[in-house]
Design a protein around this motif. Structure first.
Motif, PDB file in Angstrom:
ATOM      1  N   ASN A 166       0.552  -1.378   0.527  1.00 35.00           N
ATOM      2  CA  ASN A 166      -0.050   0.088  -0.416  1.00 35.00           C
ATOM      3  C   ASN A 166       0.876   1.649  -0.490  1.00 35.00           C
ATOM      4  O   ASN A 166       0.882   1.972  -0.964  1.00 35.00           O
ATOM      5  CB  ASN A 166      -1.170  -0.355   1.104  1.00 35.00           C
ATOM      6  N   SER A 167       1.482   1.064   0.856  1.00 36.43           N
ATOM      7  CA  SER A 167       3.024   2.360   0.770  1.00 36.43           C
ATOM      8  C   SER A 167       3.305   2.568  -0.353  1.00 36.43           C
ATOM      9  O   SER A 167       3.665   3.739  -0.242  1.00 36.43           O
ATOM     10  CB  SER A 167       4.071   2.364   2.150  1.00 36.43           C
ATOM     11  N   ILE A 168       3.861   1.384  -0.974  1.00 36.05           N
ATOM     12  CA  ILE A 168       5.148   1.600  -2.062  1.00 36.05           C
ATOM     13  C   ILE A 168       4.275   1.797  -3.865  1.00 36.05           C
ATOM     14  O   ILE A 168       4.341   2.858  -4.117  1.00 36.05           O
ATOM     15  CB  ILE A 168       5.723   0.166  -2.539  1.00 36.05           C
TER      16      ILE A 168
ATOM     17  N   SER B 290       1.038   5.390  -2.512  1.00 31.88           N
ATOM     18  CA  SER B 290       1.488   6.167  -1.526  1.00 31.88           C
ATOM     19  C   SER B 290       0.719   7.329  -2.256  1.00 31.88           C
ATOM     20  O   SER B 290      -0.256   7.597  -3.728  1.00 31.88           O
ATOM     21  CB  SER B 290       2.515   6.972  -1.771  1.00 31.88           C
ATOM     22  N   LYS B 291       0.393   8.701  -1.686  1.00 36.81           N
ATOM     23  CA  LYS B 291      -0.571  10.152  -2.160  1.00 36.81           C
ATOM     24  C   LYS B 291       0.730  11.116  -1.487  1.00 36.81           C
ATOM     25  O   LYS B 291       1.082  11.289  -0.958  1.00 36.81           O
ATOM     26  CB  LYS B 291      -1.769  10.275  -1.192  1.00 36.81           C
ATOM     27  N   SER B 292       1.033  11.448  -2.949  1.00 39.94           N
ATOM     28  CA  SER B 292       1.435  11.419  -4.327  1.00 39.94           C
ATOM     29  C   SER B 292       1.751   9.886  -4.586  1.00 39.94           C
ATOM     30  O   SER B 292       2.972   9.990  -3.953  1.00 39.94           O
ATOM     31  CB  SER B 292       1.124  12.630  -5.540  1.00 39.94           C
ATOM     32  N   LEU B 293       1.351   9.614  -6.040  1.00 41.79           N
ATOM     33  CA  LEU B 293       2.567   8.421  -6.414  1.00 41.79           C
ATOM     34  C   LEU B 293       4.109   8.395  -6.538  1.00 41.79           C
ATOM     35  O   LEU B 293       4.505   9.446  -7.415  1.00 41.79           O
ATOM     36  CB  LEU B 293       2.314   7.733  -7.612  1.00 41.79           C
TER      37      LEU B 293
ATOM     38  N   GLN C 159       0.590   0.529  -9.348  1.00 39.52           N
ATOM     39  CA  GLN C 159       0.490   1.906  -8.602  1.00 39.52           C
ATOM     40  C   GLN C 159      -1.377   2.114  -9.239  1.00 39.52           C
ATOM     41  O   GLN C 159      -1.779   2.758  -8.565  1.00 39.52           O
ATOM     42  CB  GLN C 159       0.386   3.214  -9.469  1.00 39.52           C
ATOM     43  N   ALA C 160      -1.562   1.329 -10.642  1.00 41.61           N
ATOM     44  CA  ALA C 160      -3.394   1.813 -10.479  1.00 41.61           C
ATOM     45  C   ALA C 160      -4.710   0.694 -10.062  1.00 41.61           C
ATOM     46  O   ALA C 160      -5.915   1.298 -10.201  1.00 41.61           O
ATOM     47  CB  ALA C 160      -3.281   1.423 -11.770  1.00 41.61           C
ATOM     48  N   GLN C 161      -3.526  -0.254  -9.402  1.00 37.18           N
ATOM     49  CA  GLN C 161      -4.552  -1.234  -8.870  1.00 37.18           C
ATOM     50  C   GLN C 161      -5.128  -0.372  -6.567  1.00 37.18           C
ATOM     51  O   GLN C 161      -4.781   0.809  -6.373  1.00 37.18           O
ATOM     52  CB  GLN C 161      -3.585  -1.963  -8.037  1.00 37.18           C
ATOM     53  N   ASN C 162      -6.393  -0.960  -6.831  1.00 33.08           N
ATOM     54  CA  ASN C 162      -6.861  -0.172  -5.312  1.00 33.08           C
ATOM     55  C   ASN C 162      -6.404  -0.707  -4.283  1.00 33.08           C
ATOM     56  O   ASN C 162      -7.022  -2.149  -3.988  1.00 33.08           O
ATOM     57  CB  ASN C 162      -9.092  -0.866  -5.431  1.00 33.08           C
ATOM     58  N   TRP C 163      -5.449  -0.540  -3.875  1.00 34.13           N
ATOM     59  CA  TRP C 163      -4.641  -1.276  -2.350  1.00 34.13           C
ATOM     60  C   TRP C 163      -5.484  -1.105  -0.594  1.00 34.13           C
ATOM     61  O   TRP C 163      -6.651  -0.129  -0.585  1.00 34.13           O
ATOM     62  CB  TRP C 163      -3.630  -0.479  -2.630  1.00 34.13           C
ATOM     63  N   PHE C 164      -6.363  -2.424  -0.887  1.00 33.55           N
ATOM     64  CA  PHE C 164      -6.677  -2.721   0.252  1.00 33.55           C
ATOM     65  C   PHE C 164      -6.449  -2.305   1.446  1.00 33.55           C
ATOM     66  O   PHE C 164      -5.807  -3.254   1.750  1.00 33.55           O
ATOM     67  CB  PHE C 164      -7.687  -4.249  -0.200  1.00 33.55           C
TER      68      PHE C 164
END
Length: 222
Positions: A185-187, A190-193, A214-219
């Protein structure tokens, strides 16, 4: 005598420097979001001790199984200071971990606390990875009901249900607010990428794969 005094002072200073949480100087400090209440201790305002009640020291959310109907097949219910205000200044926290069959609590770290895990139902494959200093060595173990495993502070670790039935475990952590960093999730979320060039070099893959990740929705299962 001067040398002995210097050594004692250094030892005392070191014990405070390496402690997970500062030692409390009072019986308790129930956290409260009221700036008019009193002093600020460990990032939380303290309720007037004379106004504390038994409910401040009770947590009931572990009664209920976590919802594991998600992409990871796991749910972590935390009793950290934000959820359990009575923990403030006490240097301890807990979590309940529920797993569907083959559910995963993904690789993550707790930057401020060591974790001790006890399995109360099912079979878990658990492990942690040491730092670069110890050659990123992986330690793993299959745990069943009643087994205990410890994850040292700040090291990447995970738990996977390898059974065909649900699994439940409880974690005890050496900080009221041990923190959580889920690696993927962190790698990749992140916001922003993070700049793609950084990640392609770090992972030695092409930018198409990084863009995909990076396009995935990390749960987040917490």
């Amino acid at each position: 005598m001067k040398f002995l005094l210097t050594f004692v002072l250094l030892a005392l200073a070191s014990s405070h420097a390496f402690a997970s949480d500062p030692s409390p100087l009072q019986d308790f400090c129930v956290a409260i979001n009221d700036s008019n209440s009193a002093v600020l201790v460990n990032g939380k305002f303290c309720k007037d001790p004379k106004l504390a009640v038994a409910d401040d020291f009770s947590f009931t959310k572990f009664r209920y199984p976590g919802n594991t109907s998600n992409p990871l097949g796991s749910k972590v219910t935390t009793a950290f200071v934000d959820q359990f205000p009575g923990l403030n200044t006490l240097g301890i926290a807990m979590a309940r971990l529920d797993f569907a069959p083959y559910g995963l609590n993904p690789p993550h770290i707790h930057p401020r606390g060591t974790e001790m895990l006890v399995v109360v139902e099912g079979t878990l494959y658990v492990g942690f990875v040491t730092s670069n200093q110890l050659n990123n060595t992986l330690f793993t173990k299959v745990l069943t009901k009643g087994d205990v495993f410890v994850f040292p502070q700040g090291l990447i670790h995970f738990q996977l249900n390898i059974g065909q039935a649900n699994a439940v475990a409880f974690a005890f952590l050496s900080s009221q607010n041990p923190g959580l960093i889920t690696i993927a999730n962190s790698i990749f979320g992140s916001k922003s990428l993070i700049n793609v060039d950084v990640l392609t070099k770090a992972f030695q893959v092409d930018n198409k794969l990084i863009n995909y990740l990076q396009a995935q929705n990390w749960f987040d299962n917490h």
